[in-house]
Write a protein that holds these residues in place. Structure first.
Motif, PDB file in Angstrom:
ATOM      1  N   GLU A  73       0.833  -1.216   0.000  1.00  0.00           N
ATOM      2  CA  GLU A  73       0.000   0.000   0.000  1.00  0.00           C
ATOM      3  C   GLU A  73       0.864   1.261   0.000  1.00  0.00           C
ATOM      4  OE1 GLU A  73      -3.218  -1.840   2.592  1.00  0.00           O
ATOM      5  OE2 GLU A  73      -2.367  -2.729   0.803  1.00  0.00           O
ATOM      6  N   GLU A  74       1.924   1.230   0.812  1.00  0.00           N
ATOM      7  CA  GLU A  74       2.801   2.405   0.913  1.00  0.00           C
ATOM      8  C   GLU A  74       3.550   2.658  -0.396  1.00  0.00           C
ATOM      9  OE1 GLU A  74       5.176   1.487   4.332  1.00  0.00           O
ATOM     10  OE2 GLU A  74       3.492   1.811   5.724  1.00  0.00           O
ATOM     11  N   ALA A  75       3.912   1.578  -1.093  1.00  0.00           N
ATOM     12  CA  ALA A  75       4.580   1.734  -2.398  1.00  0.00           C
ATOM     13  C   ALA A  75       3.647   2.413  -3.391  1.00  0.00           C
ATOM     14  CB  ALA A  75       5.029   0.373  -2.927  1.00  0.00           C
ATOM     15  N   LEU A  76       2.348   2.084  -3.312  1.00  0.00           N
ATOM     16  CA  LEU A  76       1.362   2.706  -4.205  1.00  0.00           C
ATOM     17  C   LEU A  76       1.138   4.170  -3.842  1.00  0.00           C
ATOM     18  CD1 LEU A  76      -0.764   2.344  -6.488  1.00  0.00           C
ATOM     19  CD2 LEU A  76      -2.405   1.714  -4.702  1.00  0.00           C
ATOM     20  N   SER A  77       0.849   4.441  -2.576  1.00  0.00           N
ATOM     21  CA  SER A  77       0.572   5.829  -2.179  1.00  0.00           C
ATOM     22  C   SER A  77       1.829   6.688  -2.268  1.00  0.00           C
ATOM     23  CB  SER A  77      -0.022   5.889  -0.766  1.00  0.00           C
ATOM     24  OG  SER A  77       0.869   5.320   0.169  1.00  0.00           O
ATOM     25  N   GLY A  78       3.009   6.050  -2.188  1.00  0.00           N
ATOM     26  CA  GLY A  78       4.270   6.791  -2.300  1.00  0.00           C
ATOM     27  C   GLY A  78       4.742   6.989  -3.736  1.00  0.00           C
ATOM     28  N   GLY A  79       3.966   6.487  -4.698  1.00  0.00           N
ATOM     29  CA  GLY A  79       4.288   6.715  -6.106  1.00  0.00           C
ATOM     30  C   GLY A  79       5.393   5.835  -6.667  1.00  0.00           C
ATOM     31  N   LYS A  80       5.741   4.768  -5.950  1.00  0.00           N
ATOM     32  CA  LYS A  80       6.794   3.873  -6.472  1.00  0.00           C
ATOM     33  C   LYS A  80       6.236   2.861  -7.469  1.00  0.00           C
ATOM     34  CE  LYS A  80       9.939   4.245  -2.533  1.00  0.00           C
ATOM     35  NZ  LYS A  80       9.198   5.222  -1.724  1.00  0.00           N
ATOM     36  N   ILE A  81       4.923   2.574  -7.340  1.00  0.00           N
ATOM     37  CA  ILE A  81       4.235   1.700  -8.293  1.00  0.00           C
ATOM     38  C   ILE A  81       2.928   2.378  -8.693  1.00  0.00           C
ATOM     39  CG2 ILE A  81       5.237  -0.469  -7.442  1.00  0.00           C
ATOM     40  CD1 ILE A  81       2.686  -0.913  -5.787  1.00  0.00           C
ATOM     41  N   PHE A  82       2.341   1.926  -9.796  1.00  0.00           N
ATOM     42  CA  PHE A  82       1.033   2.440 -10.198  1.00  0.00           C
ATOM     43  C   PHE A  82       0.174   1.268 -10.658  1.00  0.00           C
ATOM     44  CE2 PHE A  82       3.191   2.119 -14.215  1.00  0.00           C
ATOM     45  CZ  PHE A  82       2.202   1.975 -15.195  1.00  0.00           C
ATOM     46  N   SER A 176      -4.555   6.627  -6.617  1.00  0.00           N
ATOM     47  CA  SER A 176      -3.519   7.297  -5.807  1.00  0.00           C
ATOM     48  C   SER A 176      -3.175   6.497  -4.557  1.00  0.00           C
ATOM     49  CB  SER A 176      -3.979   8.703  -5.418  1.00  0.00           C
ATOM     50  OG  SER A 176      -5.186   8.634  -4.674  1.00  0.00           O
ATOM     51  N   GLU A 177      -4.132   5.686  -4.096  1.00  0.00           N
ATOM     52  CA  GLU A 177      -3.889   4.809  -2.943  1.00  0.00           C
ATOM     53  C   GLU A 177      -5.039   3.809  -2.883  1.00  0.00           C
ATOM     54  OE1 GLU A 177      -4.720   6.372   1.021  1.00  0.00           O
ATOM     55  OE2 GLU A 177      -5.525   8.199   0.116  1.00  0.00           O
ATOM     56  N   ARG A 178      -4.920   2.854  -1.961  1.00  0.00           N
ATOM     57  CA  ARG A 178      -6.045   1.949  -1.684  1.00  0.00           C
ATOM     58  C   ARG A 178      -6.344   2.024  -0.197  1.00  0.00           C
ATOM     59  NH1 ARG A 178      -7.852  -2.591  -4.954  1.00  0.00           N
ATOM     60  NH2 ARG A 178      -7.211  -2.278  -7.111  1.00  0.00           N
ATOM     61  N   VAL A 191      -1.113  12.577  -9.618  1.00  0.00           N
ATOM     62  CA  VAL A 191      -0.372  11.362  -9.245  1.00  0.00           C
ATOM     63  C   VAL A 191       0.990  11.327  -9.942  1.00  0.00           C
ATOM     64  CG1 VAL A 191      -0.432   8.825  -9.223  1.00  0.00           C
ATOM     65  CG2 VAL A 191      -2.541  10.112  -8.865  1.00  0.00           C
ATOM     66  N   MET A 192       1.029  11.800 -11.193  1.00  0.00           N
ATOM     67  CA  MET A 192       2.287  11.829 -11.977  1.00  0.00           C
ATOM     68  C   MET A 192       2.562  13.271 -12.411  1.00  0.00           C
ATOM     69  SD  MET A 192       3.347   8.571 -12.419  1.00  0.00           S
ATOM     70  CE  MET A 192       4.257   8.444 -13.944  1.00  0.00           C
ATOM     71  N   PRO A 193       2.909  14.149 -11.466  1.00  0.00           N
ATOM     72  CA  PRO A 193       3.020  15.583 -11.787  1.00  0.00           C
ATOM     73  C   PRO A 193       4.118  15.916 -12.793  1.00  0.00           C
ATOM     74  CG  PRO A 193       3.839  15.132  -9.556  1.00  0.00           C
ATOM     75  CD  PRO A 193       3.198  13.878 -10.042  1.00  0.00           C
ATOM     76  N   ASP A 194       5.138  15.076 -12.900  1.00  0.00           N
ATOM     77  CA  ASP A 194       6.263  15.393 -13.786  1.00  0.00           C
ATOM     78  C   ASP A 194       6.141  14.735 -15.156  1.00  0.00           C
ATOM     79  OD1 ASP A 194       7.420  16.834 -11.675  1.00  0.00           O
ATOM     80  OD2 ASP A 194       8.310  14.995 -10.859  1.00  0.00           O
ATOM     81  N   TRP A 195       5.007  14.095 -15.420  1.00  0.00           N
ATOM     82  CA  TRP A 195       4.857  13.363 -16.678  1.00  0.00           C
ATOM     83  C   TRP A 195       4.550  14.304 -17.840  1.00  0.00           C
ATOM     84  CZ3 TRP A 195       6.231   8.892 -18.437  1.00  0.00           C
ATOM     85  CH2 TRP A 195       5.764   8.495 -19.699  1.00  0.00           C
TER      86      TRP A 195
END
Length: 407
Positions: A73-82, A176-178, A191-195
């Motif tokens: 969950e933390e990997a998802l909310s931290g933006g490491k995975i999508f 953005s999270e679960r 979620v992807m501000p630099d994209w």
């Protein structure tokens, strides 16, 4: 020109090595190991059935042992995975967003997951929903309740769930999270501000070549017809990709004793391949696998490589089930030796092994019995169980294990 010849056991080991199932994880796992495990597989399929652990958590357990599920969950909310559609709905490393972005930009190619007619028909509602999220922040489908419609007694369920899924498939919203495993949707640009689509999106041909190339790596050893399934690719020229990978020396052809045709081994496994030709490699892991583990999700591949006929029976009527609702394949030192139908009783802290079926060709040795006992015990501990209750288990095992044991 003759190719190296390896045994079937060695071929299995090369595949398991690519899937991080070669040796047990010896140190204490960390949050970073969860993300790395997903990178090593490329994809982590999502499924919500929770009769034991939900599938993505179980796939990670098979590789990492006793880790903390909240790290996913933390990997998802931290933006490491999508999250997106890859093999099916999957968690994917965030650096691979560009690999799948072309699917979002052309959602008409996504089949049942996107309906242009729905999108067009509900355009004003959908724009209003995007405006609401922009102004008020992320939403869950549960945030939209039912309205009473007229006096007829009919309920009109607002179609927002479908709107959210449509916007997710078309890449306008991301997860953005679960929360309690329920998706929370936010605007993609938050979620992807630099994209930047213009400079970072791969076109479809380039992206699909990269997906096939990655699939070769994640499989470790493969037949050409296995490649496209990993990312569920349709109408791709696998032959041309294999020719290019051979030219670039990223793969090499081998033959497998007892199996027909040419197999290809990925360069990440070349050091093991040298040992494999001398039959000096073996997997030492014994663990339970998820029905949606990459090792078994391609049923034909599991049949050819492991002589293991597998299908999940939760969608089969109970009377017609052969093995059980949600059976977990048992991986023991490089072989798929059977399957366990288990249920976790969380309040009672009991893991119930409803049944355990061994494959017909498997003989139960003392070491095998000990390996499987250890695997079930570790699984039970990770699930928070204090004891294991066994039901329909082969007599040879029951004699050694008993019907109830403490973990």
């Amino acid at each position: 020109m003759s190719h190296p010849v390896i045994s079937l056991a060695s071929a299995r080991t090369l595949h398991l090595s690519a899937q991080n199932l070669l040796k047990p994880f010896t140190r204490k796992p960390s949050a970073a190991d969860v993300v790395q495990a997903i990178r090593d597989m490329g994809l982590l399929q999502i499924d919500t059935i929770s009769v034991v652990a939900r599938s993505p958590y179980l796939v990670l357990f098979s590789r990492l042992g006793h880790y903390s599920p909240q790290w996913l969950e933390e990997a998802l909310s931290g933006g490491k995975i999508f999250e997106y559609w890859a093999h099916e709905a999957c968690f994917i490393p965030s650096e691979d967003y560009g690999l799948l972005r072309h699917r979002m930009l052309n959602p008409q190619g996504m089949g049942w997951k996107f309906s242009q007619a729905w999108f067009d028909e509900h355009q004003s509602d959908i724009q209003a929903l995007l405006g609401h999220i922009a102004e008020n922040g992320p939403v869950r489908s549960a945030d939209f309740t039912a309205d009473k419609k007229s006096a007829s007694g009919w309920w009109d369920w607002k179609p927002h769930k479908k709107h959210l899924e449509t916007l997710f498939t078309s890449g306008k919203l991301m997860v953005s999270e679960r929360r309690n495993f329920h998706r929370v949707y936010d605007l993609a640009e938050r979620v992807m501000p630099d994209w930047d689509d213009a400079s970072q999106t791969l076109d479809q041909g380039v992206a699909e070549y990269q997906m096939l190339r990655r699939s070769a790596q994640y499989l470790g050893i493969f037949k050409p017809e296995w490649l496209a399934d990993y990312y569920r690719l349709k109408r791709v020229n696998t032959k041309a990709v294999i020719a290019q990978l051979l030219a670039d020396k990223e793969i090499t052809p081998v033959e497998v004793t007892g199996l027909e045709g040419i197999f290809y081994v990925h360069q990440q496994q070349f050091s093991l391949l040298q040992q494999a030709t001398e039959s000096r490699i073996c997997s030492t892991i014994t663990t339970l696998l998820s029905p949606f583990d990459p090792v078994v999700w391609d049923r034909k591949r599991a049949s050819v490589l492991f002589n293991f006929e597998y299908r999940i029976e939760c969608y089969t009527p109970e009377a017609k089930r052969q093995y059980g609702y949600f059976t977990l394949p048992i991986l023991q030192r490089g072989e798929l030796i059977g399957r366990v139908d288990a249920k976790m009783h969380r309040k009672e802290k009991i893991l119930e092994v409803k049944s355990l079926h061994l494959e017909p060709q498997i003989t139960m040795t003392a070491r095998r019995a000990q390996d499987v006992h250890g695997a079930i015990t570790r699984f039970a501990q990770w699930q928070g169980a204090e004891s294991v209750l066994t039901g329909n288990v082969p007599e040879t095992l029951m004699a050694l294990w008993g019907t109830d044991w403490q973990v």
